[in-house]
Design a protein around this motif. Structure first.
Motif, PDB file in Angstrom:
ATOM      1  N   LEU A 229     -38.509  29.241  52.517  1.00 42.88           N
ATOM      2  CA  LEU A 229     -38.486  29.452  53.962  1.00 42.88           C
ATOM      3  C   LEU A 229     -38.280  30.914  54.310  1.00 42.88           C
ATOM      4  CD1 LEU A 229     -36.140  26.486  54.962  1.00 42.88           C
ATOM      5  CD2 LEU A 229     -38.615  26.557  55.161  1.00 42.88           C
ATOM      6  N   CYS A 230     -37.488  31.586  53.475  1.00 40.59           N
ATOM      7  CA  CYS A 230     -37.121  32.971  53.782  1.00 40.59           C
ATOM      8  C   CYS A 230     -37.068  33.842  52.541  1.00 40.59           C
ATOM      9  CB  CYS A 230     -35.780  32.998  54.514  1.00 40.59           C
ATOM     10  SG  CYS A 230     -34.493  31.996  53.709  1.00 40.59           S
ATOM     11  N   GLY A 231     -37.783  33.411  51.485  1.00 41.34           N
ATOM     12  CA  GLY A 231     -37.831  34.207  50.266  1.00 41.34           C
ATOM     13  C   GLY A 231     -36.933  33.701  49.157  1.00 41.34           C
ATOM     14  N   GLU A 232     -36.399  32.450  49.288  1.00 41.90           N
ATOM     15  CA  GLU A 232     -35.499  31.921  48.258  1.00 41.90           C
ATOM     16  C   GLU A 232     -36.246  31.430  47.024  1.00 41.90           C
ATOM     17  OE1 GLU A 232     -35.808  28.427  51.248  1.00 41.90           O
ATOM     18  OE2 GLU A 232     -36.299  30.548  51.097  1.00 41.90           O
TER      19      GLU A 232
ATOM     20  N   VAL B 277     -35.334  17.251  49.110  1.00 44.35           N
ATOM     21  CA  VAL B 277     -34.770  18.326  49.927  1.00 44.35           C
ATOM     22  C   VAL B 277     -35.814  18.805  50.925  1.00 44.35           C
ATOM     23  CG1 VAL B 277     -35.401  20.087  48.227  1.00 44.35           C
ATOM     24  CG2 VAL B 277     -33.581  20.574  49.858  1.00 44.35           C
ATOM     25  N   ALA B 278     -35.334  19.220  52.092  1.00 41.12           N
ATOM     26  CA  ALA B 278     -36.225  19.722  53.142  1.00 41.12           C
ATOM     27  C   ALA B 278     -35.661  21.023  53.692  1.00 41.12           C
ATOM     28  CB  ALA B 278     -36.353  18.694  54.269  1.00 41.12           C
ATOM     29  N   GLY B 279     -36.540  21.940  54.040  1.00 41.21           N
ATOM     30  CA  GLY B 279     -36.145  23.152  54.733  1.00 41.21           C
ATOM     31  C   GLY B 279     -36.171  22.893  56.233  1.00 41.21           C
TER      32      GLY B 279
ATOM     33  N   LYS C 296     -27.053  29.277  43.124  1.00 38.86           N
ATOM     34  CA  LYS C 296     -26.885  30.735  43.106  1.00 38.86           C
ATOM     35  C   LYS C 296     -26.903  31.263  41.675  1.00 38.86           C
ATOM     36  CE  LYS C 296     -24.126  30.907  47.363  1.00 38.86           C
ATOM     37  NZ  LYS C 296     -22.755  31.087  47.913  1.00 38.86           N
ATOM     38  N   LEU C 297     -26.337  30.491  40.756  1.00 41.29           N
ATOM     39  CA  LEU C 297     -26.345  30.893  39.347  1.00 41.29           C
ATOM     40  C   LEU C 297     -27.748  30.826  38.756  1.00 41.29           C
ATOM     41  CD1 LEU C 297     -23.154  29.052  38.024  1.00 41.29           C
ATOM     42  CD2 LEU C 297     -23.456  31.530  38.248  1.00 41.29           C
ATOM     43  N   ILE C 298     -28.514  29.823  39.182  1.00 38.22           N
ATOM     44  CA  ILE C 298     -29.847  29.584  38.614  1.00 38.22           C
ATOM     45  C   ILE C 298     -30.899  30.517  39.194  1.00 38.22           C
ATOM     46  CG2 ILE C 298     -31.724  27.870  38.514  1.00 38.22           C
ATOM     47  CD1 ILE C 298     -29.518  25.710  38.420  1.00 38.22           C
ATOM     48  N   ASN C 299     -30.781  30.822  40.490  1.00 38.80           N
ATOM     49  CA  ASN C 299     -31.853  31.529  41.199  1.00 38.80           C
ATOM     50  C   ASN C 299     -31.288  32.704  41.994  1.00 38.80           C
ATOM     51  OD1 ASN C 299     -33.765  32.241  43.299  1.00 38.80           O
ATOM     52  ND2 ASN C 299     -34.864  30.347  42.838  1.00 38.80           N
ATOM     53  N   ASP C 300     -31.597  33.932  41.560  1.00 42.89           N
ATOM     54  CA  ASP C 300     -31.083  35.139  42.216  1.00 42.89           C
ATOM     55  C   ASP C 300     -31.612  35.284  43.643  1.00 42.89           C
ATOM     56  OD1 ASP C 300     -29.561  35.897  40.051  1.00 42.89           O
ATOM     57  OD2 ASP C 300     -31.131  37.143  39.175  1.00 42.89           O
TER      58      ASP C 300
ATOM     59  N   VAL D 227     -29.350  35.684  47.167  1.00 43.64           N
ATOM     60  CA  VAL D 227     -29.494  36.741  48.171  1.00 43.64           C
ATOM     61  C   VAL D 227     -29.708  36.142  49.558  1.00 43.64           C
ATOM     62  CG1 VAL D 227     -30.969  38.633  48.949  1.00 43.64           C
ATOM     63  CG2 VAL D 227     -30.339  38.455  46.536  1.00 43.64           C
ATOM     64  N   GLU D 228     -30.592  35.147  49.637  1.00 43.79           N
ATOM     65  CA  GLU D 228     -30.915  34.573  50.939  1.00 43.79           C
ATOM     66  C   GLU D 228     -29.765  33.770  51.537  1.00 43.79           C
ATOM     67  OE1 GLU D 228     -33.351  35.537  52.657  1.00 43.79           O
ATOM     68  OE2 GLU D 228     -34.208  36.678  50.994  1.00 43.79           O
TER      69      GLU D 228
END
Length: 515
Positions: A386-389, A416-418, A451-455, A459-460
Motif C-alpha cells: 500500500l505504501c512501499g511495505e 490479510v487486507a490493506g 519487522k524482523l522479516i521485512n525491512d 520502515v513503513e
C-alpha cells in the motif's frame, strides 16, 4: 502386488546410481523453446507471430539471438488477454489455434486472485509431460530415507472429481481429477480412494466415503492441499474415536503437498500425528508441472527444464509491475541463465498446451541458481504494498508460523487486507482459529515478527502504515466461505490477500454468518 512394490524400490535405487549427465540449463531451455516453436509453427498463433522467422534465428552465432527474436515478436499474455484473443476458439472446438490439433480437456482454475473460472487448455502433449515429470518425482524418492515397505502401501490422493463434465466439444474439471482419471492400470492397485469414490463430485459425500473406508486401507503416502488433508484426517480421527491418524494408518510416512505453503498449517497438522512425516513439496499448476522437491535436506524445489515448458523470469519490482500486480508492457524478461539468487521473479510460461509468454501469476525466488532450485514467494497480486511495505505471502506465512509458535496457538487459516486508516493505511488480519487468542498480544507479536522479516515493512510502520488490526474467527468460517463459492476439496485454497471485490464479498459474508 508386493512384488511390484519391491521392483519399484529397486528401480528407485538404480535411478540413484545412474543419473544422467548434467546438461547446461540454458541449452536445455533453448532446445525446449525450439521444440515448442517447431511444433506450433503452422498453428494460427504460429503463423500470426511469424514462428518461421523466429526459428530462423536458432543457428545464428549469438547465444541469445533466438530468445531476442522470440520476445521481440510475441507480447506478454495474461489469462484474460490470451483467452480473449485465442483460447476461446478452442472452447468452440476449433483446431490448431495455439497448439496443433483439437483441445479435448480444460482444467478449471480460479486461482486465488480472480472470481471468474479460468479454462486452461490441457493437450495430449501436456498430459504426457505431466506424467513424465511425475515419474521423475517418484524416482527422486530414492534420495529420501524411507522404509522399503512404503512402496507396497497405498497412495491416497485427495483431488478433484474424476467424473469430468462434457460440454459438447471438450471435457472440463480440476487438473487433479483429469490427471487421476488417466492413471495407468498398474498404479490403480496402489491408488486410493479408488475410481468409484474419486468420481464423486460432492465434497461432503466424497469425504464421508473416505472416512468410512479409511480403516480398510494401509496408506503410506498422502497427496493434496494441506487444508483439505487436515480436514480429512480430523474427520477420520473423530469417526474412529482415536488419538491420531497413525492409529488408523500406522504406516503413513509421506505427505506430498503443493499449491500453498505448508508452514502455517504445520503446528495444527502435526497434532494429528503420532510420529513425524516426510514432507515433500511440489509445484504442479494447471498450466504444467513446474518444479518438485528432490532432496530431504532442502525446502527448495528443482525447476523442471525439459517438461514441455519454456520459462522466462520477470524481476518483480516497480519497474515491471504496477501497484495492483499488473505487468507492464515494457517489463524486462530473462532466461534461466540470467537469473540471480535472492531476487523475486514472476514467471512467464510457453508450453506444449499452447500458452505463450503467459504470466502464470506466481512469484519465485532462486535459492540456488546452479542447481535451479527455487521457492514460491507468493502471487503477483497477493503482495501487499500500500505504501512501499512490499509484504509477500512468504513473509506472511513465516510471521504467522513464528507468532503461533511463540504464543502456542493454532492458526488454521488466515488472510490479510490493506485498508484505509487515519488518512493513511493499516493491515487487517483475519485469523481462523478455535483457540482462545488475546488479539492485542497476537497483534503486537505479529507486528514485531514482520519487522524482523521485512525491512520495508519496518520502515513503513513508522510512517504510512499506521496500524495492524487482528480479528479472530472460528476456523470453519473460512471453509464455509470457500463452500459458498463452490471451491471445496481438490486444489482449491484460501486466498492469502483480499482486495477489491473479493474483500467486499468476504467482509459481507462474515457480517452475515454466526461467528
Amino acid at each position: 502386488m508386493a512384488i511390484l512394490g519391491t521392483l519399484l524400490k529397486k528401480g528407485l535405487d538404480l535411478s540413484k546410481n545412474f543419473k544422467s549427465e548434467t546438461i547446461d540449463p540454458f541449452i536445455l531451455q533453448k532446445k525446449q523453446l525450439i521444440k515448442l516453436l517447431n511444433k506450433a509453427e503452422f498453428t494460427e498463433f504460429g503463423q500470426y507471430y511469424n514462428f518461421s522467422d523466429i526459428i530462423f534465428n536458432k543457428n545464428i552465432t549469438s547465444q541469445s539471438s533466438l530468445y531476442q527474436a522470440f520476445k521481440s515478436e510475441i507480447p506478454i499474455y495474461t489469462y484474460n488477454s490470451i483467452f480473449k484473443e485465442w483460447w476461446h476458439k478452442n472452447l468452440n472446438g476449433e483446431e490448431d489455434i495455439t497448439w496443433p490439433g483439437k483441445v479435448k480437456y480444460f482444467a478449471l482454475s480460479s486461482g486465488t486472485s480472480e472470481a471468474s473460472t479460468k479454462h486452461i487448455p490441457l493437450t495430449k502433449a501436456m498430459l504426457k509431460a505431466i506424467k513424465k515429470t511425475s515419474v521423475k518425482q517418484m524416482l527422486s524418492l530414492a534420495e529420501f530415507d524411507l522404509p522399503k515397505d512404503i512402496f507396497e502401501k497405498r497412495i491416497l490422493m485427495l483431488g478433484g472429481s474424476t467424473h469430468l463434465q462434457f460440454n459438447g466439444t471438450y471435457f472440463e474439471g480440476d487438473l487433479s481429477g483429469i490427471s487421476t482419471s488417466k492413471i495407468p492400470f498398474w498404479f490403480q492397485h496402489f491408488y486410493k480412494p479408488g475410481k468409484k469414490i474419486a468420481k464423486n463430485r460432492d465434497w461432503e459425500s466424497k469425504l464421508n466415503e473416505i472416512v468410512e473406508n479409511a480403516s480398510k486401507w494401509d496408506v503410506g503416502y498422502i497427496v493434496g492441499v494441506p487444508a483439505w488433508i487436515q480436514i480429512m484426517m480430523e474427520r477420520i480421527i473423530e469417526h474412529y474415536k482415536v488419538k491420531t491418524i497413525h492409529d488408523i494408518w500406522p504406516n503413513l510416512y509421506v505427505f506430498c503437498h503443493g499449491g500453498v505453503a505448508f508452514e502455517p498449517y504445520k503446528k495444527s497438522f502435526e497434532k494429528l500425528l503420532a510420529k513425524p512425516l516426510v514432507y515433500i513439496e511440489t509445484y504442479l499448476a494447471s498450466e504444467g508441472f513446474i518444479a518438485f522437491q528432490t532432496s530431504p535436506n532442502t525446502k527448495s524445489m528443482k525447476l523442471v527444464l525439459n517438461g514441455g515448458i519454456f520459462y522466462e523470469f520477470v524481476p518483480f519490482n516497480d519497474d515491471n509491475f504496477d501497484a495492483d500486480g499488473e505487468i507492464k508492457p515494457t517489463a524486462e524478461t530473462l532466461m534461466i541463465n540470467e537469473v540471480k539468487p535472492d531476487v523475486d521473479y514472476a514467471i512467464l510460461l510457453s508450453t506444449c498446451a499452447g500458452a505463450w509468454r503467459y504470466l502464470i501469476g506466481d512469484v519465485v525466488r532462486f535459492t540456488d541458481v546452479d542447481k535451479q532450485e527455487l521457492i514460491i514467494r507468493g502471487r503477483t497480486k497477493h503482495f501487499l504494498s500500500l505504501c512501499g511495505e512490499h509484504l509477500s505471502v512468504d513473509n506472511m506465512n513465516k510471521a504467522i508460523k513464528m507468532t503461533s509458535e511463540q504464543l502456542n496457538v493454532d492458526i488454521k487459516e488466515f488472510t490479510v487486507a490493506g485498508v484505509p486508516f487515519e488518512n493513511m493505511f493499516a493491515h487487517h488480519w483475519y485469523l481462523g482459529s478455535d483457540d482462545k487468542i488475546d488479539t492485542q498480544l497476537f497483534k503486537n507479536q505479529l507486528d514485531e515478527n514482520l519487522k524482523l522479516i521485512n525491512d520495508d515493512y519496518k520502515v513503513e510502520r513508522i510512517c504510512a502504515l499506521k496500524d495492524v488490526i487482528v480479528e479472530v474467527l472460528p476456523s470453519h468460517i473460512f471453509m464455509d466461505w470457500m463452500k459458498s463459492k463452490g471451491k471445496v476439496g481438490g486444489s482449491h485454497k484460501f486466498p492469502r490477500v483480499m482486495k477489491n471485490g473479493m474483500l467486499a464479498d468476504w467482509t459481507n459474508f462474515i457480517s452475515t454468518v454466526n461467528v
